[in-house]
Design an enzyme around this catalytic site. Sequence first.
Site, PDB file in Angstrom:
ATOM      1  N   SER A 143       0.846  -1.195   0.000  1.00 53.85           N
ATOM      2  CA  SER A 143       0.000   0.000   0.000  1.00 53.85           C
ATOM      3  C   SER A 143       0.882   1.245   0.000  1.00 53.85           C
ATOM      4  O   SER A 143       1.726   1.390  -0.871  1.00 53.85           O
ATOM      5  CB  SER A 143      -0.973  -0.035   1.189  1.00 53.85           C
ATOM      6  OG  SER A 143      -2.014   0.903   1.023  1.00 53.85           O
ATOM      7  N   GLU A 240      -1.622  -2.744  -7.859  1.00 58.68           N
ATOM      8  CA  GLU A 240      -2.798  -3.093  -7.070  1.00 58.68           C
ATOM      9  C   GLU A 240      -3.394  -1.804  -6.527  1.00 58.68           C
ATOM     10  O   GLU A 240      -2.721  -0.764  -6.478  1.00 58.68           O
ATOM     11  CB  GLU A 240      -2.440  -4.049  -5.925  1.00 58.68           C
ATOM     12  CG  GLU A 240      -1.476  -3.491  -4.864  1.00 58.68           C
ATOM     13  CD  GLU A 240      -2.153  -2.679  -3.764  1.00 58.68           C
ATOM     14  OE1 GLU A 240      -3.352  -2.888  -3.511  1.00 58.68           O
ATOM     15  OE2 GLU A 240      -1.478  -1.824  -3.182  1.00 58.68           O
ATOM     16  N   HIS A 309      -4.586  -5.544  -1.282  1.00 59.36           N
ATOM     17  CA  HIS A 309      -5.398  -5.418  -0.071  1.00 59.36           C
ATOM     18  C   HIS A 309      -6.329  -6.619   0.069  1.00 59.36           C
ATOM     19  O   HIS A 309      -7.554  -6.520   0.008  1.00 59.36           O
ATOM     20  CB  HIS A 309      -6.197  -4.120  -0.120  1.00 59.36           C
ATOM     21  CG  HIS A 309      -5.352  -2.890   0.016  1.00 59.36           C
ATOM     22  ND1 HIS A 309      -4.560  -2.415  -1.010  1.00 59.36           N
ATOM     23  CD2 HIS A 309      -5.173  -2.032   1.053  1.00 59.36           C
ATOM     24  CE1 HIS A 309      -3.929  -1.319  -0.605  1.00 59.36           C
ATOM     25  NE2 HIS A 309      -4.287  -1.074   0.634  1.00 59.36           N
TER      26      HIS A 309
END
Length: 341
Positions: A143, A240, A309
């Site tokens: 992230s 992502e 995630h």
Amino acid sequence: MNINRRQFITTLGVSTLAATIPPAIAKNALSPNIIIKPPCLQIGDTVGLISPAGIVEAKDIEDAKQTFINLGLQVKTGVHILDRDGYLAGKDADRAQDINTMFADKSVKAIIAMRGGWGCNRILPLLNYPLIRSHPKIIMGYSDITSLLLAINARSQLITFHGAVATSTWNQFTVDYFKRILFNAETVIMENNQNSAGKIEVIAPGKARGKIVGGNLSVIAAMVGSAYLPSWRKSILFLEDIGEDIYRIDRMLTQLKNAGILQQITGFIFAQCTNCQLGDEPSFTLMQILKQHIQPLDIPAWYGSMIGHIQDKFTVPMGVEVEIDAENGTIKMLEAAVIPI
């Protein structure tokens, strides 16, 4: 004699950094073109926990400690791990200091971020990249931690690891890849399991080789134009994201294309886009957007790799040579990511 303020600050920064560089490094003992692999983990090693982005709670730290104790590791926490400064886990200088300190600490063998959130981009200019290069060790997260992984890979030429943060769900799938890659120094094939989250969709078939790099799309898009991105030439790019409307995915991929990044890669993986919505109608689907951007590149590509995630996560070593197979959705490591001891 007057001196331009910006010039003064730049000169001061360079002088301060030079003062921290060991003599061997100052004499160009390390070639910037040679990628460095960190030593592998062993039972009994110490893992350093840091909060480089969002705020964490004391209970998060206690739970994380137990996770790593169960893996046979010891834990050391950053001095500023529980700090708060607005929505950040402490002031920029303090969060950066914890990272530099962990790399300098000979007792620490791996550094794992507690969580993502936001804030890592703010501290990139404060990291001591020569220090990091001279003390290679595992650093891992995902992230917002994408910023640290890419910057350290680019500026210190160190293999970094896109994988679970300390507050992730450390289930059997995640732990298995973590151990095989970081403890055993294996060259694994990353292949989705058979659950519903593990289905792949081919964007363009084929196989390709290259150094794998990537991370969170929103973070990478925000880094475009900075001095903290690696070379994309002949790389395998994985992305992502979470909670983004499809038009925003389109916008960010367009930014990567307009910046010349997509045109340099040899393979593409859009891993998971968790809770990504169509947004206001009318809209394209996510697959339509991916095909619009990627199919004209004529490179192997797919959607759905277990990165991002989600609970089941690969540990992806950024900067190692891999071979991908888009039809099978596999990532085959062609070299170990760590040095066996």
